[in-house]
Design a protein around this motif. Structure first.
Motif, PDB file in Angstrom:
ATOM      1  N   ALA A 102       0.822  -0.965   0.015  1.00 32.70           N
ATOM      2  CA  ALA A 102       0.195   0.098  -0.050  1.00 32.70           C
ATOM      3  C   ALA A 102       0.858   1.447  -0.081  1.00 32.70           C
ATOM      4  O   ALA A 102       2.001   1.171   0.290  1.00 32.70           O
ATOM      5  CB  ALA A 102      -0.933   0.200   1.462  1.00 32.70           C
ATOM      6  N   GLY A 103       0.079   2.260  -0.471  1.00 31.20           N
ATOM      7  CA  GLY A 103       1.019   3.433  -0.392  1.00 31.20           C
ATOM      8  C   GLY A 103       0.198   4.870  -1.203  1.00 31.20           C
ATOM      9  O   GLY A 103      -0.747   4.325  -1.612  1.00 31.20           O
ATOM     10  N   GLY A 104       0.449   5.935  -0.960  1.00 32.75           N
ATOM     11  CA  GLY A 104      -0.189   7.086  -1.436  1.00 32.75           C
ATOM     12  C   GLY A 104       0.674   7.904  -2.343  1.00 32.75           C
ATOM     13  O   GLY A 104       1.829   7.907  -2.160  1.00 32.75           O
ATOM     14  N   SER A 105       0.059   8.515  -3.359  1.00 36.51           N
ATOM     15  CA  SER A 105       0.667   9.327  -4.445  1.00 36.51           C
ATOM     16  C   SER A 105       1.720   8.536  -4.992  1.00 36.51           C
ATOM     17  O   SER A 105       1.784   7.360  -5.781  1.00 36.51           O
ATOM     18  CB  SER A 105       1.554  10.529  -3.617  1.00 36.51           C
ATOM     19  N   ASN A 106       3.009   8.877  -4.847  1.00 32.23           N
ATOM     20  CA  ASN A 106       4.284   7.912  -5.600  1.00 32.23           C
ATOM     21  C   ASN A 106       4.119   6.600  -5.048  1.00 32.23           C
ATOM     22  O   ASN A 106       4.567   5.695  -5.678  1.00 32.23           O
ATOM     23  CB  ASN A 106       5.606   8.583  -5.610  1.00 32.23           C
ATOM     24  N   GLY A 107       3.893   6.444  -3.744  1.00 33.90           N
ATOM     25  CA  GLY A 107       3.713   5.229  -3.071  1.00 33.90           C
ATOM     26  C   GLY A 107       2.541   4.329  -3.514  1.00 33.90           C
ATOM     27  O   GLY A 107       2.578   3.272  -3.805  1.00 33.90           O
ATOM     28  N   GLY A 108       1.518   5.331  -4.264  1.00 30.44           N
ATOM     29  CA  GLY A 108       0.288   4.617  -4.955  1.00 30.44           C
ATOM     30  C   GLY A 108       1.003   4.037  -6.089  1.00 30.44           C
ATOM     31  O   GLY A 108       0.218   2.886  -6.493  1.00 30.44           O
ATOM     32  N   ARG A 109       1.685   4.718  -6.870  1.00 25.58           N
ATOM     33  CA  ARG A 109       2.339   4.495  -7.988  1.00 25.58           C
ATOM     34  C   ARG A 109       3.289   2.938  -7.996  1.00 25.58           C
ATOM     35  O   ARG A 109       2.950   2.177  -8.476  1.00 25.58           O
ATOM     36  CB  ARG A 109       3.254   5.293  -8.690  1.00 25.58           C
ATOM     37  N   HIS A 110       3.957   2.963  -6.731  1.00 25.61           N
ATOM     38  CA  HIS A 110       4.701   1.887  -6.321  1.00 25.61           C
ATOM     39  C   HIS A 110       3.629   0.611  -6.279  1.00 25.61           C
ATOM     40  O   HIS A 110       4.167  -0.618  -6.693  1.00 25.61           O
ATOM     41  CB  HIS A 110       5.556   2.051  -5.030  1.00 25.61           C
ATOM     42  N   THR A 111       2.514   0.946  -5.606  1.00 31.36           N
ATOM     43  CA  THR A 111       1.646  -0.224  -5.413  1.00 31.36           C
ATOM     44  C   THR A 111       1.035  -0.592  -6.561  1.00 31.36           C
ATOM     45  O   THR A 111       0.915  -1.887  -6.832  1.00 31.36           O
ATOM     46  CB  THR A 111       0.508   0.354  -4.531  1.00 31.36           C
ATOM     47  N   MET A 112       0.783   0.233  -7.580  1.00 28.76           N
ATOM     48  CA  MET A 112       0.389  -0.345  -9.102  1.00 28.76           C
ATOM     49  C   MET A 112       1.221  -0.876  -9.487  1.00 28.76           C
ATOM     50  O   MET A 112       0.925  -1.854 -10.401  1.00 28.76           O
ATOM     51  CB  MET A 112      -0.218   1.046  -9.490  1.00 28.76           C
ATOM     52  N   VAL A 113       2.743  -0.599  -9.704  1.00 28.62           N
ATOM     53  CA  VAL A 113       3.649  -1.320 -10.231  1.00 28.62           C
ATOM     54  C   VAL A 113       3.793  -2.759  -9.713  1.00 28.62           C
ATOM     55  O   VAL A 113       3.936  -3.729 -10.654  1.00 28.62           O
ATOM     56  CB  VAL A 113       4.829  -0.670 -10.160  1.00 28.62           C
ATOM     57  N   ALA A 114       3.710  -2.712  -8.515  1.00 33.00           N
ATOM     58  CA  ALA A 114       3.876  -4.039  -7.591  1.00 33.00           C
ATOM     59  C   ALA A 114       2.565  -5.042  -8.226  1.00 33.00           C
ATOM     60  O   ALA A 114       2.611  -6.166  -8.211  1.00 33.00           O
ATOM     61  CB  ALA A 114       3.955  -3.851  -6.158  1.00 33.00           C
ATOM     62  N   ALA A 115       1.651  -4.545  -8.399  1.00 30.32           N
ATOM     63  CA  ALA A 115       0.346  -5.110  -8.734  1.00 30.32           C
ATOM     64  C   ALA A 115       0.529  -5.807 -10.018  1.00 30.32           C
ATOM     65  O   ALA A 115      -0.127  -7.085 -10.440  1.00 30.32           O
ATOM     66  CB  ALA A 115      -0.941  -4.519  -8.655  1.00 30.32           C
ATOM     67  N   THR A 116       1.294  -5.506 -11.017  1.00 34.58           N
ATOM     68  CA  THR A 116       1.789  -6.172 -12.083  1.00 34.58           C
ATOM     69  C   THR A 116       2.941  -6.886 -12.185  1.00 34.58           C
ATOM     70  O   THR A 116       3.336  -7.849 -12.678  1.00 34.58           O
ATOM     71  CB  THR A 116       1.623  -4.896 -13.191  1.00 34.58           C
ATOM     72  N   ARG A 117       4.013  -6.487 -11.324  1.00 32.52           N
ATOM     73  CA  ARG A 117       5.298  -7.113 -11.328  1.00 32.52           C
ATOM     74  C   ARG A 117       5.273  -8.113 -10.139  1.00 32.52           C
ATOM     75  O   ARG A 117       6.066  -9.046 -10.148  1.00 32.52           O
ATOM     76  CB  ARG A 117       6.257  -6.066 -11.073  1.00 32.52           C
ATOM     77  N   LEU A 118       4.634  -7.999  -9.305  1.00 30.28           N
ATOM     78  CA  LEU A 118       4.735  -8.865  -7.838  1.00 30.28           C
ATOM     79  C   LEU A 118       3.483  -9.246  -7.552  1.00 30.28           C
ATOM     80  O   LEU A 118       2.917  -9.497  -5.981  1.00 30.28           O
ATOM     81  CB  LEU A 118       5.323  -7.871  -6.753  1.00 30.28           C
ATOM     82  N   ALA A 119       2.597  -9.534  -8.340  1.00 30.84           N
ATOM     83  CA  ALA A 119       1.031  -9.858  -7.983  1.00 30.84           C
ATOM     84  C   ALA A 119       1.012 -11.270  -7.402  1.00 30.84           C
ATOM     85  O   ALA A 119       0.310 -11.545  -6.554  1.00 30.84           O
ATOM     86  CB  ALA A 119       0.246  -9.738  -9.118  1.00 30.84           C
ATOM     87  N   ASP A 120       2.126 -12.260  -7.760  1.00 32.93           N
ATOM     88  CA  ASP A 120       2.286 -13.567  -6.854  1.00 32.93           C
ATOM     89  C   ASP A 120       2.875 -13.525  -5.569  1.00 32.93           C
ATOM     90  O   ASP A 120       2.902 -14.520  -4.943  1.00 32.93           O
ATOM     91  CB  ASP A 120       2.975 -14.373  -7.935  1.00 32.93           C
ATOM     92  N   GLU A 121       3.342 -12.330  -5.160  1.00 34.65           N
ATOM     93  CA  GLU A 121       3.939 -12.154  -3.687  1.00 34.65           C
ATOM     94  C   GLU A 121       2.951 -11.611  -2.936  1.00 34.65           C
ATOM     95  O   GLU A 121       3.262 -11.526  -1.499  1.00 34.65           O
ATOM     96  CB  GLU A 121       5.327 -11.498  -3.922  1.00 34.65           C
ATOM     97  N   TYR A 122       1.989 -10.839  -3.341  1.00 34.15           N
ATOM     98  CA  TYR A 122       0.937 -10.321  -2.248  1.00 34.15           C
ATOM     99  C   TYR A 122      -0.526 -10.542  -2.517  1.00 34.15           C
ATOM    100  O   TYR A 122      -0.866 -11.108  -3.442  1.00 34.15           O
ATOM    101  CB  TYR A 122       1.185  -8.706  -2.514  1.00 34.15           C
ATOM    102  N   ASP A 123      -1.107 -10.333  -1.529  1.00 32.89           N
ATOM    103  CA  ASP A 123      -2.517 -10.686  -1.410  1.00 32.89           C
ATOM    104  C   ASP A 123      -3.529  -9.637  -1.590  1.00 32.89           C
ATOM    105  O   ASP A 123      -4.822  -9.780  -2.137  1.00 32.89           O
ATOM    106  CB  ASP A 123      -2.959 -11.544  -0.111  1.00 32.89           C
TER     107      ASP A 123
END
Length: 557
Positions: free
Chosen positions: A198-219
């Motif tokens: 989770a994160g806001g602003s650029n942290g929200g960007r980090h989160t969206m990026v992780a949802a495509t690159r690390l989707a198998d690591e997070y619930d």
């Protein structure tokens, strides 16, 4: 838990691939509901100074008593440096991080994406918005936070190193995710049951990026005000600044382009036309889609017949504002980023900060040093005369890192591929304020509509988007911005309770909400997009007095 479910999906996919061909594609394999996290207790904090992990140096492991900071429980704070190196620019780099491990652990792990252009290890408390009631740490999450691979002193220079660009864009999360899992296992004797990002602003960007690159690591993923097209937004901010400068009474001083009084005139015109569209005049525009259709800048905002006096806008000011709302373009008419909602939040101090200050102070820094193929100091020196066409083209060109800014800063692929997230049973809740002046809620709506189309109108099975009327960037503004989105995500992930709406409250310490006439604690439902809140009668301060309905749409009035 996530890894086991990923293996199950992979095995099912192999079986499907080896089956005889059929007339229609088989549906994705059914994924069992994630088991709720179970509590655990921290082992010995100080012993974690001896934690060993590849290319990592632990710098401290300290027990922190409850109340430091306020509201935090007893926890262990571990700090470290990973991938220490000398960059191609001759400077020293590392991924700096800290992890906070509560003594009474809820069995959950959280990766905290930080805002700005990083450069500092923000306390790993699990705070994402100003309206968050309880931190993730206070709720028993084990949390990691980082500087994304560079220090604050390097914010103006890390773009001269290709690896530092990649670390900032996506690689820090890729690097720290397995480290965090290993440290949790060392601290508690087992790994996490459920994992969140989770994160806001650029942290929200980090989160969206992780949802495509690390989707198998997070619930679960919780991006707030996500700048997932940050390079586009930064170039657009500079283009907007150049437009505002054309109507500034003091060239170079954008605060003279549109004054607080003039912005209030615009907001008044928007509220008079749009406030009652939800059947309640309360200082909020709930139905932004219809507002965009019924509000007319020329008709609803007075045009100055003489000199500017704070009661009107000149024709030139209106032309600039109309271009900002529609989304600024290159000289050939190509939209650089996105349109912005017509919203009364133009009066927010946050709006002025992003449009009239950061657009010439910080955006040129990011564009000039990080987002161009190679650093270009002239952009920082003269943003008001920079070639916008060249900047727009530059964010799509590979350079120092071997990838373009629109590759290393954004979600992987075309930003509509969430097969892994869906197939592993992960969930995402997206929160975005309609009055956000830098990352547009229109862009988030466009993204969700594209994803929903790609999944044949079934994206809500695993992604839900909740716009927040009146909310500025991440929090604040004339809005009910206090909402337990993290709790809602946990309920969805671990208990299968999909949120149809979130109950948000007005904070008594939110001056803009109070000035708009909202009572402290006043409730509004945040409706799952594209539904909007409509007043149905009763106590206007209770969410029960509103129903989530389709936008009324309609032609201009």
């Amino acid at each position: 838990m996530k890894t086991m479910r990923s293996l199950a999906v992979a095995a099912a996919t192999i079986l499907l691939a080896s089956a005889p061909a059929v007339a229609a594609a088989a549906p994705p394999p059914a994924i069992p509901q994630v088991a709720p996290a179970t509590p655990g207790e921290l082992l010995e904090c100080e012993s974690l100074i001896g934690f060993s992990y590849d290319s990592t140096r632990i710098t401290s492991a300290t027990f922190v008593p409850a109340g430091t900071p306020a509201g935090a429980p007893d926890h262990c704070r571990v700090t470290g440096q990973t991938n220490e190196r000398v960059g191609e620019d001759g400077r020293s780099y590392a991924i700096g991080w800290e992890m906070r491990l509560p003594s009474d652990w809820a069995g959950r792990y959280l990766y905290q994406g930080n805002g700005g252009i990083d450069g500092a290890v923000a306390p790993a408390l699990g705070n994402f918005t100003g309206g968050q009631e309880r931190s993730g740490l206070a709720q028993g999450f084990a949390i990691i936070s980082s500087d994304a691979g560079h220090t604050g002193a390097q914010n103006g220079s890390f773009g001269y190193d290709g690896q530092a660009r990649l670390d900032f864009g996506y690689n820090t999360a890729v690097t720290l995710t397995p480290l965090a899992n290993a440290l949790i296992a060392e601290a508690y004797g087992r790994g996490p049951d459920t994992s969140y990002f989770a994160g806001g602003s650029n942290g929200g960007r980090h989160t969206m990026v992780a949802a495509t690159r690390l989707a198998d690591e997070y619930d679960g993923f919780l991006p707030v005000a996500p700048g997932f097209n940050l390079p586009q937004a930064a170039v657009a901010q500079i283009a907007e600044a150049q437009l505002w400068n054309t109507v500034a009474t003091v060239p170079g001083n954008l605060n003279t382009a549109i004054t607080p009084a003039e912005r209030a005139v615009v907001a008044q015109g928007i509220l008079e036309r749009c406030d009652g569209l939800d059947r309640l005049r309360d200082g909020l525009v709930q139905d932004g889609e219809r507002c965009a259709k019924v509000f007319d800048l020329d008709r609803d905002v007075p045009t100055c017949e003489g000199e500017r006096d704070g009661t009107c806008l000149t024709a030139a000011q209106k032309d600039v504002l109309a271009q900002v709302y529609a989304g600024v373009t290159t000289s050939t008419g190509e939209q650089i980023y996105a349109s912005f909602p017509v919203d009364a939040g133009i009066t927010n101090g946050d709006w002025a900060t992003w449009n009239l200050f950061i657009s010439v102070a910080l955006d040129p820094l990011a564009v000039g040093t990080v987002f161009m193929p190679y650093p270009d100091p002239s952009i920082m020196a003269s943003p008001l005369t920079a070639d916008i066409d060249a900047l727009e083209a530059g964010i799509y060109e590979a350079g120092l890192s071997g990838q373009s800014a629109m590759e290393f800063m954004t979600p992987l692929g075309d930003d509509t591929d969430y097969d892994t997230l869906r197939d592993t049973g992960a969930k995402m809740i997206v929160i975005h304020g309609a009055s956000d002046a830098v990352f547009s809620a229109d862009d988030t709506a466009r993204w969700f509509e594209a994803v929903d189309k790609a999944y044949r109108n079934k994206a809500e099975d695993f992604i839900r988007y909740f716009p927040v009327p009146g909310m500025a960037h991440v929090s604040g503004g004339a809005a009910t911005d206090k909402v337990d989105a993290l709790g809602a995500l946990v309920d969805w992930v671990e208990h299968g309770i999909a949120p149809d709406r979130l109950i948000a409250q007005a904070r008594g310490d939110n001056a803009e909400a109070m000035a708009a006439g909202l009572a402290p604690g006043a409730e509004r439902p945040l409706c799952v997009y594209p539904l909007v809140a409509r007043y149905t009668g009763g106590d206007p301060n209770s969410a029960d007095s509103f129903a989530c309905k389709p936008s009324s749409g309609g032609p201009n009035l």
